[in-house]
Write a protein that holds these residues in place. Structure first.
Motif, short mmCIF file in Angstrom:
data_model
loop_
_atom_site.label_atom_id
_atom_site.label_comp_id
_atom_site.label_asym_id
_atom_site.label_seq_id
_atom_site.Cartn_x
_atom_site.Cartn_y
_atom_site.Cartn_z
N THR A 1 106.81 16.93 22.41
CA THR A 1 106.46 18.37 22.25
C THR A 1 104.91 18.65 22.75
O THR A 1 104.30 17.78 22.36
CB THR A 1 106.84 18.99 20.96
N ARG A 2 104.52 19.72 23.17
CA ARG A 2 103.22 20.18 23.42
C ARG A 2 103.40 21.82 23.56
O ARG A 2 104.01 22.54 23.86
CB ARG A 2 102.85 19.67 24.79
N GLY A 3 102.31 22.22 22.82
CA GLY A 3 101.72 23.86 22.87
C GLY A 3 101.12 24.02 21.62
O GLY A 3 100.84 23.33 20.58
N PRO A 4 100.16 25.21 21.86
CA PRO A 4 99.50 25.59 20.80
C PRO A 4 100.43 25.72 19.30
O PRO A 4 101.42 26.67 19.43
CB PRO A 4 98.63 26.91 21.19
N ARG A 5 99.77 25.50 18.31
CA ARG A 5 100.33 25.84 16.86
C ARG A 5 99.34 26.71 16.23
O ARG A 5 98.22 26.56 16.03
CB ARG A 5 100.62 24.66 16.43
N PRO A 6 99.91 27.82 15.56
CA PRO A 6 101.24 28.55 15.60
C PRO A 6 101.56 29.20 16.95
O PRO A 6 102.67 29.32 17.54
CB PRO A 6 101.36 29.29 14.64
N GLY A 7 100.55 29.26 17.71
CA GLY A 7 100.59 29.79 19.17
C GLY A 7 100.92 31.31 19.15
O GLY A 7 100.95 32.16 18.03
N PRO A 8 101.70 31.94 20.09
CA PRO A 8 102.08 33.16 20.37
C PRO A 8 103.11 33.62 19.40
O PRO A 8 104.12 32.73 18.91
CB PRO A 8 102.47 33.39 21.93
N SER A 9 103.25 34.88 19.05
CA SER A 9 104.39 35.39 18.07
C SER A 9 105.14 36.69 18.91
O SER A 9 104.47 37.38 19.49
CB SER A 9 103.95 35.73 16.73
N LEU A 10 106.37 36.39 18.86
CA LEU A 10 107.20 37.46 19.62
C LEU A 10 108.28 38.00 18.51
O LEU A 10 108.70 37.32 17.68
CB LEU A 10 108.01 36.72 20.67
N THR A 11 108.68 39.38 18.82
CA THR A 11 109.65 40.06 18.02
C THR A 11 111.10 39.59 18.80
O THR A 11 111.18 40.21 19.88
CB THR A 11 109.38 41.38 17.93
N LEU A 12 111.78 38.95 18.17
CA LEU A 12 113.26 38.39 18.51
C LEU A 12 114.16 37.98 17.43
O LEU A 12 113.58 38.09 16.44
CB LEU A 12 112.85 37.37 19.66
N ASP A 13 115.31 37.73 18.05
CA ASP A 13 116.27 37.17 17.13
C ASP A 13 115.99 35.67 16.85
O ASP A 13 116.57 35.02 17.74
CB ASP A 13 117.54 37.52 17.49
N ALA A 14 115.42 35.19 15.98
CA ALA A 14 114.94 33.94 15.91
C ALA A 14 116.40 33.01 15.77
O ALA A 14 116.05 31.77 16.56
CB ALA A 14 114.20 33.75 14.58
N ARG A 15 117.22 33.33 15.17
CA ARG A 15 118.59 32.49 15.15
C ARG A 15 119.18 32.10 16.65
O ARG A 15 119.17 30.98 16.71
CB ARG A 15 119.35 32.75 13.87
N ARG A 16 119.30 33.16 17.11
CA ARG A 16 119.82 33.12 18.47
C ARG A 16 118.87 32.42 19.57
O ARG A 16 119.37 31.75 20.33
CB ARG A 16 120.43 34.34 19.07
N MET A 17 117.79 32.91 19.47
CA MET A 17 116.55 32.36 20.68
C MET A 17 116.60 30.79 20.14
O MET A 17 116.63 29.83 21.03
CB MET A 17 115.31 32.78 20.48
N GLU A 18 116.69 30.67 18.87
CA GLU A 18 116.55 28.76 18.45
C GLU A 18 117.80 28.13 18.89
O GLU A 18 117.84 27.12 19.33
CB GLU A 18 116.45 28.75 16.78
N GLU A 19 118.97 28.83 18.93
CA GLU A 19 120.12 28.43 19.59
C GLU A 19 120.08 28.20 20.92
O GLU A 19 120.62 27.01 21.49
CB GLU A 19 121.30 29.24 19.11
N ALA A 20 119.54 29.01 21.63
CA ALA A 20 119.31 28.72 23.17
C ALA A 20 118.39 27.73 23.48
O ALA A 20 118.71 26.86 24.26
CB ALA A 20 118.66 30.05 23.70
N VAL A 21 117.28 27.59 22.77
CA VAL A 21 116.23 26.36 22.94
C VAL A 21 117.36 24.93 22.64
O VAL A 21 116.88 24.00 23.27
CB VAL A 21 115.13 26.47 22.16
#
Length: 502
Positions: free
Chosen positions: A372-392
């Motif tokens: 894994t690579r990327g800024p932490r915590p990095g950007p924040s988005l307003t989204l359905d976290a459970r479903r977007m987590e499912e997509a990833v």
């Protein structure tokens, strides 16, 4: 229906120029020239008559002196000297009673003596036309008187009318020739000027129109020539540019319409498939629960006398297949759900790491390394976290499966560029053949062997990302396999967790 490319039945500009400008100008100038020639003719005629009068006056004094001295020889010499003037046709001297004293050349025979006597007595001077020897002549009569005023007779000087007419005809011919040459020169100048100033630019403009009509839409007319024609060329070019813009806009609208129809048809198809999948999942859910429950209760009763170990293995296999079918049912429910749930501000880094953790067991089973690579915590988005987590999670699992049974490497990264949050998942597997790249997001499409995939994973990913206003892209990874990229827009009012945390 008339042909739009045919030449209209009308006179050309050159012909109109001749008929409406040159011809009326010729008529007006000709009328003026005729009037001028007529005036010139009258002036020439009067001048030639004056010449006869001058000759008569010049002869008057010597004739009067010779007649007073009664010298006939002197009279004859004076009259002969008048004939030496080529403009004089005849000279006659009449006495006070109208008798003929001396004549040289052709006079005016038949003149009544009473009239000559009257002119001699009254001292009248007279010029008139008549006929002598069958020829038209002009005669001038001048009375002769001695120094005491007594009448000595009348002197008649005659000139041929032909001399006057010849001069007038010569003037007419010269005037007509000059007028013709003048008109010819003016016509040539006007037509040549028309060709250079108007005809040439119009021909070039017509050629430009012909090229455009033949399909050369990039051609533009030159703006040479007079200002008015240059303005026409500029307006023509502006019209072509406007037409190109309108055609481009129309083509873009048509493409958008085709794309919109395609998306609408695809959305309707997905909606129908999703509704079907949701219905099938609900119908299968209850029977599968019953089968799993019965198998579990039978396993609890083992070992049982008279029952071999093969029964337990069979019941375990039944429960394994039930769990597999339940996984398929969950995918069907996820695909048929469509809409997202409650959206809350979510740090992208945490969401992605949870998805990686969910896929970690399968990665360990296949000996796949996830980096894994990327800024932490990095950007924040307003989204359905459970479903977007499912997509990833679906993308990471697909990447692990693409690496094969010999292990491999999967990279997961996230960042923000140009107002979009980007999540990338790439592997070192065989990649996606170009010929199927446009179908991988279709429901139930899979390249896996039968029984190893439902073809709903990427369709679920596409649906979730699309519901968030984003898009999914796929291309070749530097690792050699496929690279999936989720692009989510930064909506107004969203915060950057990295900025908050300093």
């Amino acid at each position: 229906m008339p042909d739009s490319t045919s030449t209209p039945r009308s006179t050309s500009l050159r012909t109109s120029l001749v008929l409406r400008i040159l011809l009326p100008l010729a008529v007006v100038v000709s009328a003026a020239a005729v009037l001028a020639v007529m005036g010139l003719e009258r002036e020439v005629e009067a001048r030639m008559q004056d010449e006869v009068e001058l000759v008569a006056r010049a002869l008057r004094l010597p004739l009067t002196h010779a007649m007073e001295l009664d010298r006939p020889g002197t009279v004859d010499r004076a009259l002969r000297s008048a004939l030496e003037i080529r403009r004089v046709y005849g000279v006659n001297v009449y006495g006070p009673e109208g008798e003929d004293i001396a004549s040289f050349g052709e006079g005016w025979p038949g003149e009544p003596p009473e009239r000559l006597t009257e002119m001699a007595a009254e001292g009248q001077r007279l010029g008139e036309y008549g006929s002598a020897g069958g020829r038209r002549v002009y005669s001038y009569f001048i009375p002769l008187a001695d120094s005491w005023g007594r009448s000595l007779g009348v002197l008649q000087v005659t000139r041929r009318r032909r001399d006057i007419d010849d001069s007038i005809q010569r003037i007419r011919r010269q005037s007509a020739g000059l007028l013709f040459l003048g008109f010819a020169a003016v016509g040539v100048l006007i037509l040549r000027g028309h060709h250079r100033v108007i005809g040439g630019p119009l021909d070039r403009l017509r050629e430009s129109m012909a090229r455009v009509r033949q399909g050369d839409r990039d051609h533009r007319a030159g703006d040479g020539g007079p200002r008015e024609l240059a303005e026409v060329a500029v307006a023509f070019n502006a019209m072509l540019t406007a037409m190109e813009g309108a055609e481009s806009e129309l083509a873009a609208r048509r493409r958008d319409e085709v794309e919109l129809r395609r998306k609408l048809a695809h959305a309707e198809k997905l909606a129908a498939v999703g509704e079907l999948a949701s219905g099938v999942a609900h119908e299968l859910g209850s029977p599968l629960s019953v089968i799993d429950g019965r198998a579990q209760r039978m396993l609890r009763r083992l070992p049982h006398p008279g029952v071999g170990p093969s029964l337990g293995d069979g019941l375990g296999a039944i429960r394994g297949q039930v769990r597999r079918m339940e996984g398929i049912v969950r995918q069907l429910l996820d695909f048929g759900r469509g809409e997202t749930g409650t959206r809350i501000p979510t740090p992208v880094a945490g969401m992605v790491l949870r998805a990686v953790s969910a896929a970690a067991p399968e990665a360990e089973e296949r000996d796949v390394r996830i980096r894994t690579r990327g800024p932490r915590p990095g950007p924040s988005l307003t989204l359905d976290a459970r479903r977007m987590e499912e997509a990833v999670t679906n993308l990471v699992r697909n990447a692990c499966q693409a690496c094969g049974s010999q292990g491999g490497e999967v990279r997961v990264g996230w960042d923000e560029q140009e107002g979009e949050v980007r999540i990338e998942v790439e592997d070192d597997g065989p990649g996606i053949p170009p010929e199927i790249g446009s179908r991988i997001f279709e429901p139930f499409f899979t390249t896996k062997p039968t029984g190893q995939g439902t073809g709903l994973g990427l369709a679920v990913v596409h649906g979730i990302v699309d519901a968030h206003g984003g898009r999914v892209e796929v291309d070749r990874s530097p690792l050699g396999g496929a690279r999936f990229r989720i692009l989510l827009p930064r909506a107004a009012g969203e915060s950057d967790a990295g900025a908050r945390d300093g």
